[in-house]
Design a protein around this motif. Structure first.
Motif, PDB file in Angstrom:
ATOM      1  N   VAL A 114       3.678   8.410   2.608  1.00  0.00           N
ATOM      2  CA  VAL A 114       4.281   9.504   1.842  1.00  0.00           C
ATOM      3  C   VAL A 114       3.613  10.810   2.262  1.00  0.00           C
ATOM      4  CG1 VAL A 114       4.745  10.424  -0.469  1.00  0.00           C
ATOM      5  CG2 VAL A 114       4.562   7.955  -0.138  1.00  0.00           C
ATOM      6  N   SER A 115       4.426  11.814   2.503  1.00  0.00           N
ATOM      7  CA  SER A 115       3.873  13.128   2.805  1.00  0.00           C
ATOM      8  C   SER A 115       4.068  14.033   1.598  1.00  0.00           C
ATOM      9  CB  SER A 115       4.585  13.689   4.041  1.00  0.00           C
ATOM     10  OG  SER A 115       4.619  15.081   3.996  1.00  0.00           O
ATOM     11  N   VAL A 116       2.989  14.661   1.162  1.00  0.00           N
ATOM     12  CA  VAL A 116       3.075  15.573   0.024  1.00  0.00           C
ATOM     13  C   VAL A 116       2.532  16.941   0.445  1.00  0.00           C
ATOM     14  CG1 VAL A 116       2.827  13.728  -1.688  1.00  0.00           C
ATOM     15  CG2 VAL A 116       0.786  14.921  -0.861  1.00  0.00           C
ATOM     16  N   VAL A 150       0.852  -1.189   0.000  1.00  0.00           N
ATOM     17  CA  VAL A 150       0.000   0.000   0.000  1.00  0.00           C
ATOM     18  C   VAL A 150       0.886   1.237   0.000  1.00  0.00           C
ATOM     19  CG1 VAL A 150      -1.687   1.366   1.328  1.00  0.00           C
ATOM     20  CG2 VAL A 150      -1.911  -1.127   1.242  1.00  0.00           C
ATOM     21  N   VAL A 151       0.604   2.146  -0.915  1.00  0.00           N
ATOM     22  CA  VAL A 151       1.240   3.464  -0.865  1.00  0.00           C
ATOM     23  C   VAL A 151       0.182   4.435  -0.347  1.00  0.00           C
ATOM     24  CG1 VAL A 151       2.422   5.285  -2.136  1.00  0.00           C
ATOM     25  CG2 VAL A 151       2.731   2.891  -2.804  1.00  0.00           C
ATOM     26  N   SER A 152       0.542   5.158   0.688  1.00  0.00           N
ATOM     27  CA  SER A 152      -0.430   5.994   1.375  1.00  0.00           C
ATOM     28  C   SER A 152       0.102   7.424   1.390  1.00  0.00           C
ATOM     29  CB  SER A 152      -0.604   5.431   2.797  1.00  0.00           C
ATOM     30  OG  SER A 152      -1.585   6.104   3.515  1.00  0.00           O
ATOM     31  N   ALA A 153      -0.375   8.235   0.432  1.00  0.00           N
ATOM     32  CA  ALA A 153       0.176   9.577   0.244  1.00  0.00           C
ATOM     33  C   ALA A 153      -0.804  10.629   0.740  1.00  0.00           C
ATOM     34  CB  ALA A 153       0.483   9.810  -1.236  1.00  0.00           C
ATOM     35  N   HIS A 154      -0.345  11.486   1.627  1.00  0.00           N
ATOM     36  CA  HIS A 154      -1.226  12.454   2.280  1.00  0.00           C
ATOM     37  C   HIS A 154      -0.681  13.863   2.227  1.00  0.00           C
ATOM     38  CE1 HIS A 154      -3.417   9.067   3.946  1.00  0.00           C
ATOM     39  NE2 HIS A 154      -2.237   8.514   4.125  1.00  0.00           N
ATOM     40  N   ASP A 155      -1.571  14.774   1.906  1.00  0.00           N
ATOM     41  CA  ASP A 155      -1.266  16.178   2.092  1.00  0.00           C
ATOM     42  C   ASP A 155      -1.759  16.559   3.480  1.00  0.00           C
ATOM     43  OD1 ASP A 155      -1.101  18.882   2.241  1.00  0.00           O
ATOM     44  OD2 ASP A 155      -2.359  19.298   0.479  1.00  0.00           O
ATOM     45  N   ALA A 156      -0.827  16.522   4.436  1.00  0.00           N
ATOM     46  CA  ALA A 156      -1.156  16.892   5.813  1.00  0.00           C
ATOM     47  C   ALA A 156      -0.418  18.175   6.169  1.00  0.00           C
ATOM     48  CB  ALA A 156      -0.779  15.766   6.765  1.00  0.00           C
TER      49      ALA A 156
END
Lengths: 164, 770, 285
Positions: free
Chosen positions: B709-711, B645-651
């Motif tokens: 992943v943080s974006v 799982v790739v879990s990319a978030h704009d936090a």
């Protein structure tokens, strides 16, 4: 009819009267006042959450489904016995450092399972770590950092004392 | 000080603590077994309570006889609705804590016992004699709406709940007619148990001041204070709420439930401490689960893949009483108008009383359910259009500087970047290219990231005090139950003050008499809202400190700075003093004013309540992201394994990376459970698998490779640029997996969980038609 | 009254054990590792019990070779799975598989082989493996020792074929020359009883054809089912047939976990997989 039993708990001998139906968990928590071993209120209907895990003679067991009288003459370690006067156990340090703890409810049991593993297998593979944790449940961390922490502790414990 | 804060938070160029990997604040006590949860707390003379619940999903109560139970040695009190006057609870005040005339579900509370031992209390329940007249029951919300269906609340004359969460933007029917392609489908989600380690419970006692004290593992202590006071008929100032360490909650602890009121009523009656904590079986049967939905979804698009319209028709089974679970509809509504850029949206809901269990909020409060419906349907649409799923989503992605049809003001938004990361890191090479029996799926999400104004105030208070040794205590209204708010607050305060991290102590949970108000820790709002409160309280403490220092260093406070614990003149570094020494000077120096630094701040996020049409910007910032899943399907058995799982978030700026990753790992695993195995099977209003072992959750062998992943960029409104993200990873997980299963084996699952048997049946259905 | 026995008896000899069992007939239960008893403590099934009889002082914790392997009833799963007596025989690997299928280290450390068979539950793993291996249950009672084939012993769920004064003291598993075995379990999640399980024992002739063997099926069925293997075929030639036969022979239950249809179908899958793995093990190990 209660039975008087005597066993080593975290390095000290304790003597306590237990009923035939009493679980080790109840005796540890209620009669001996050690609340670090967690109670998930399964009432014996085990869901394999592992929160109640303690170590008896080197083996991890569920204290909530183990009749207390069975530990007569044996050696029991709970979370309270993991650190030494010199400081935290490397596993405890690694759990803190690696971020293996969120709500903390499963932590005591996870640490007990991990200790039993490393005591008999100081250099476990990822699969061996996972196998040792199959009987423990964590709802918060997704296990990832718990596995990392055990690897970190294993690495540190294998390093010769005083070595780099 | 209080008030709304807007504008850019000044971010210092060099951050000392923020974004560093630090241990969770409370892990030292947890790792040695010293953290005390509710189960670990006893009081002298404490009694144990148990509740008698209805054996019928729907029945009239003809008589209750408690005399036999009262005579059992060890039983101290037995109460029924006759003995104590309790006010109904819940959003619609439709739920009496003890039922008098009628029971409407098998959870309904009929009587309660307080005894010296929980086993005695439980046995005493068997000796309470209740005569019932069973009534026809209804468990299907669609049938409950038909004329002639048994009425859950006779006085309302209908099972339709008087709550409308509808929202309409533009003429959707016309837009769908004009669309090149329209795809529709009906999607269903299930009852899911939060089932954390720590079961629900409360320990209540009246003190000598006539104050009702309750120790509870609630997530919303100040609403709890208010609601419990209302139910008991006490003024709010005579209720004090104390939270111990909390072993997980995941949203299910936001309501005051009947048991809370009953425990307090027993404490009032017996004048002794009374405790009730659910057994595991009681937790599974009685704690509010995640709200299931039936969603009829339609999307229309142009042939080049631009979304033109969306229609969502939702049926929500309220059970017999209206709870937080029903209010999931508001979150779903917001996603329906907010996820991707869709000009025309029609969102309709039917909320229905039945004899099923009522639900509660649970991690993402509806968003995981509606996103399953929307992202599954969108994938079907992309397939219909013959478009690449990533390209299709990029084409419709949310963008910064836009406003949704419902009024959500999107400031920072890196959905496109999240999509690209999710595609690249999972190794996306187009449909049906993941290998035999393997597939890749995508789903994005839109979620509140700057609080969620579903209550009139969405604020949080924080106070900072500095002791004579430089020790800083920050007191926050927010709640810690594993979410990591303690650590975020510690980082924020240490950073803002410019002092070492270990000087900052965080007072969290504990006592409502001490803490400042907070609406409750939910909706991923802790870091953003409570973090902002702590930030501003710390900023004021810093101002007071530098103002005091100005006198001693003979410098204007504007020219002073505090870094690494040292207060110094920016013009002349010779003029400096350690901050703790300065604190003592300000307090004790002969001739000084005797200043002690202490501040408080109430932060109310710059968001709006929705107006009567549902329009309004309910959050000060929004979170976006994308998850991709690689799965393998065992064609023979239907069992699905998630491999990666790739879990990319704009936090925004990730201020606590350890916490961020922990939330991603945990949310992904919970999402895998939601997608594949978790379900409270409810039949005849009763949970069938209400035993620990029978409620299936993901375990250690199910852990896939998870890549957090943080974006995105720091958000101007967030503390040091942070946005909330704690719920995010669960939101798109089920549809990403559903889409991956479709990619792997060509079957579309429209109902959760996608259990082995469901997948097997779907596979059999396509093989028999081939 | 829920299960709350007031009496604990720890007999110190086999005869003593038979005696106390007889004396307390109707209101006593034997406890070994305790995992099953605790699991059903609030189910009502043990409400008549006021006496717990623990045989751990009889020295029943052993594995020994005697033209086969004899395992003391109080031997824990973990000791069995780690025993070189077991692991050095390909034909016993179904036992190792079955113990590995028990999802938790803690349970493997606590549960005993005697408790596992005497619980007589079709969804326990180890009895399925033992059935495929044609194990015999050795029983002691007032009239001395006797031996019962496991399938006969596993009469009904929670009701093994035991008289009031009898107890299991040993499980005997014969050697199977030229054989290998495997156990397969299908679950919804890892901490689960088998939805369907199967153990296969295959005996081969020198040319790789099957000379004999059996497949035992357990899980969501009221009683274990066994299938005989067809002589003279190669394993891959009989897979479809075995799956078909398995589906025909089982009468699965239906519950919230799986429908009877699905279980019936899975019976074929696990039987075929057990067979395939046993054959693979024979070739590769």
């Amino acid at each position: 009819m209660s039975t008087r039993i005597s066993f080593i708990l975290n390095g000290s001998r304790v003597t306590v009267d237990v009923e035939p139906w009493e679980s080790l968990l109840d005796v540890i928590r209620k009669k001996l006042g050690l609340k670090g071993t967690k109670l998930a209120f399964c009432r014996g209907a085990c869901g394999g959450c592992g929160a109640c895990t303690v170590i008896i003679d080197g083996r991890a067991v569920y204290s909530s489904i183990l009749p207390a009288y069975k530990v007569d003459g044996r050696n029991v370690i709970t979370i309270e016995g993991l650190a030494s006067p010199e400081g935290l156990h490397p596993l405890q340090e690694a759990f803190v450092e690696a971020g293996a703890i969120q709500c903390g409810f499963c932590t005591s049991g996870m640490l007990m399972s991990a200790k039993a593993l490393l005591d008999e297998n100081p250099d476990p593979s990822d699969d061996e770590i996972k196998d040792a944790l199959r009987g423990n449940l964590c709802r918060c961390t997704g296990y990832v950092k718990i596995i990392e922490a055990i690897k970190l502790a294993s690495k540190r414990m294998r390093r010769p004392a005083g070595g780099g | 000080m209080s008030g709304q804060v807007t504008g850019v938070v000044e971010v210092k160029e060099e951050l000392k603590h923020i974004s560093k990997e630090v241990p969770k604040y409370d892990s030292p006590e947890k790792v040695v077994g010293e953290a005390r949860y509710l189960a670990d707390v006893d009081m002298p003379g404490m009694l144990h309570a148990k509740i008698l619940r209805s054996p019928y999903p729907h029945a009239r109560i003809l008589s209750i006889d408690t005399s036999k139970a009262e005579r059992i040695p060890g039983v101290v009190a037995v109460i029924t609705a006759r003995d104590v006057k309790l006010n109904p609870i819940g959003f619609m005040k439709d739920n009496p804590p003890l039922k008098s005339n009628k029971v409407r579900s098998v959870r309904d509370e009929v009587a309660a016992v307080a005894a010296v031992d929980p086993e005695i209390a439980m046995e005493a329940l068997d000796d309470i004699e209740v005569e019932y007249d069973p009534l026809p029951a209804v468990f299907d919300p669609l049938k409950a709406l038909k004329p002639g269906a048994p009425l859950i609340h006779d006085e309302f004359g209908t099972n339709s709940v008087n709550l409308d969460f509808g929202f309409e933007a533009g003429d959707v029917e016309a837009a769908l007619k004009a669309a090149d392609v329209v795809v529709e489908g009906t999607y269903r989600t299930q009852y899911v148990a939060a089932n954390p380690g720590d079961t629900m419970g409360a320990l209540a006692w009246m003190d000598a001041h006539g104050v009702m004290n309750v120790m509870t593992n609630t997530q919303a202590p100040f609403l709890y204070q208010r609601w419990l006071a209302e139910a008991l008929g006490l003024p709010g100032y005579r209720v004090r709420v104390v939270q111990p360490y909390i072993g997980g909650a995941f949203g299910r602890s936001l309501d005051v439930l009947p048991f809370d009121v009953i425990v307090a009523a027993l404490a009032m009656k017996t004048r002794r401490p009374v405790k009730l904590q659910f057994t595991r079986a009681e937790e599974l049967q009685n704690a509010p689960p995640k709200q299931p939905i039936i969603a009829m979804v339609k999307h229309g698009a142009t042939k080049d893949g631009k979304l033109v319209a969306r229609s969502v028709d939702l049926v929500i089974d309220s059970g017999p009483y209206v709870s937080w679970g029903v209010f999931d509809a508001r979150v779903m509504q917001y996603t329906a108008t907010g996820l991707y850029q869709v000009p025309f949206v029609n969102f309709k809901t039917k909320v229905v009383y039945t004899n099923n269990p009522y639900c509660g909020a649970q991690r993402s409060a509806g968003n995981s359910q509606i996103t399953f419906a929307l992202e599954s349907n969108l994938e079907e649409l992309a397939e219909e259009l013959g478009m690449d799923p990533v390209e299709f989503r990029l084409k419709n992605a949310n963008k910064p500087g836009t406003v949704t049809s419902q009024g959500a003001k999107i400031t920072t938004c890196a959905m496109e970047e999240a999509l690209r990361e999710a595609a690249e890191r999972i190794g996306w090479r187009g449909r049906r290219s993941a290998g035999p029996d393997r597939g890749i799926g995508f789903a994005c999400y839109f979620h509140v990231g700057g609080g969620a104004r579903i209550y009139r105030s969405d604020g949080c208070g924080a106070a900072v005090k500095i002791d004579d040794f430089g020790g800083v205590t920050v007191i926050v209204g927010g709640t810690e139950y594993g979410n990591g708010l303690d650590t975020s607050v510690q980082l924020i305060v240490a950073e803002e003050l410019g002092i070492p991290l270990d000087r900052v102590k965080v007072y969290i949970n504990g006592d409502t008499n001490i803490r400042l108000w907070d609406v409750g820790t939910h909706a991923s709002r802790g870091t953003f809202v409570c973090g902002n409160a702590a930030l501003h309280a710390a900023r004021e403490a810093r101002r007071q400190l530098l103002q005091g220092a100005a006198e001693f260093l003979d410098e204007s406070s504007d020219d002073l700075d505090l870094k690494d614990g040292m207060i110094y003149s920016k013009k002349n570094y010779e003029k400096r003093m350690a901050y703790d020494k300065m604190i003592r000077r300000m307090h004790f120096f002969k001739g000084a004013k005797g200043t002690v630094v202490s501040t408080s701040y109430f932060y109310e996020p710059p968001s709006e309540e929705q107006d009567k049409h549902g329009y309004g910007n309910i959050s000060a910032a929004y979170g976006f992201g994308c998850q991709s899943a690689l799965v393998e399907v065992d064609r023979e058995t239907g069992k699905v394994k998630v491999l990666k799982v790739v879990s990319a978030h704009d936090a925004g700026r990730v201020i606590n990376p350890n916490g961020f990753k922990g939330q991603v790992h945990g949310g992904v695993m919970m999402g895998i459970g939601l997608a594949l195995i978790e379900e409270l099977k409810v039949s005849g209003g009763r949970v069938l698998n209400g035993v620990f072992e029978e409620y299936k959750m993901p375990r250690v062998v199910d852990v896939p490779e998870i890549i957090p992943v943080s974006v995105g960029e720091p958000d101007p409104a967030g503390p040091f640029g942070a946005k909330g993200m704690a719920e995010s990873p669960i939101i798109p997980m089920a549809p990403a997996i559903a889409n991956a299963i479709a990619d792997a084996v060509g079957v579309r699952l429209r109902e959760l969980p996608m259990s082995p048997e469901r997948v097997w049946r779907a596979l059999r259905a396509i093989s028999s038609t081939r | 009254m829920p299960f709350k026995p007031s009496k604990l008896l720890l007999p110190t000899s086999m005869d003593d054990a038979a005696e106390v069992l007889s004396e307390n007939a109707g209101h006593a239960v034997i406890i070994a590792g305790g995992t099953t008893i605790y699991g059903i403590k609030y189910s009502g099934l043990l409400d008549h019990v006021d006496t717990v009889i623990d045989l751990s002082k009889l020295g029943l914790d052993y594995l020994k070779e005697e033209d086969g392997i004899a395992i003391g009833a109080y031997t824990t799963f973990i000791d069995i799975a780690r025993s070189s007596l077991i692991r050095s025989h390909r034909e016993f690997m179904a036992i190792v598989d079955a113990i590995r299928a028990v999802p938790s280290r803690q349970l493997r450390n606590m549960a005993t082989i005697g408790g596992s068979v005497a619980s007589s539950l079709p969804y326990y793993d180890l009895p399925v493996a033992l059935t495929a291996l044609d194990a015999r249950i050795r029983i002691y009672g007032r009239s001395g020792r006797k031996e019962v084939p496991i399938l006969e012993f596993l009469e009904a769920p929670l009701k093994p074929k035991l008289m009031d004064h009898e107890f299991v003291y040993e499980i005997y598993i014969p050697f199977h020359e030229g054989s290998s075995s495997a156990h397969e379990k299908f679950t919804i999640n890892d901490f689960d009883y088998g939805i369907m399980t199967a153990s296969a024992l295959l005996t081969f002739s020198r040319d790789g054809r099957i000379e004999g063997g059996s497949i035992a099926i357990g899980g969501g069925i009221p009683n274990l089912v066994t299938l005989d293997c067809v002589k003279g075929l190669r394993p891959e030639e009989m897979i479809d047939e075995v799956a078909e036969l398995a589906r025909k022979e089982v009468s699965p239950i239906e519950d919230y976990k799986a429908s009877a249809d699905y279980r019936r179908y899975l019976a074929g899958v696990v039987a075929a997989r057990a067979l395939r793995r046993a054959a693979w093990r024979y070739r590769e190990q």
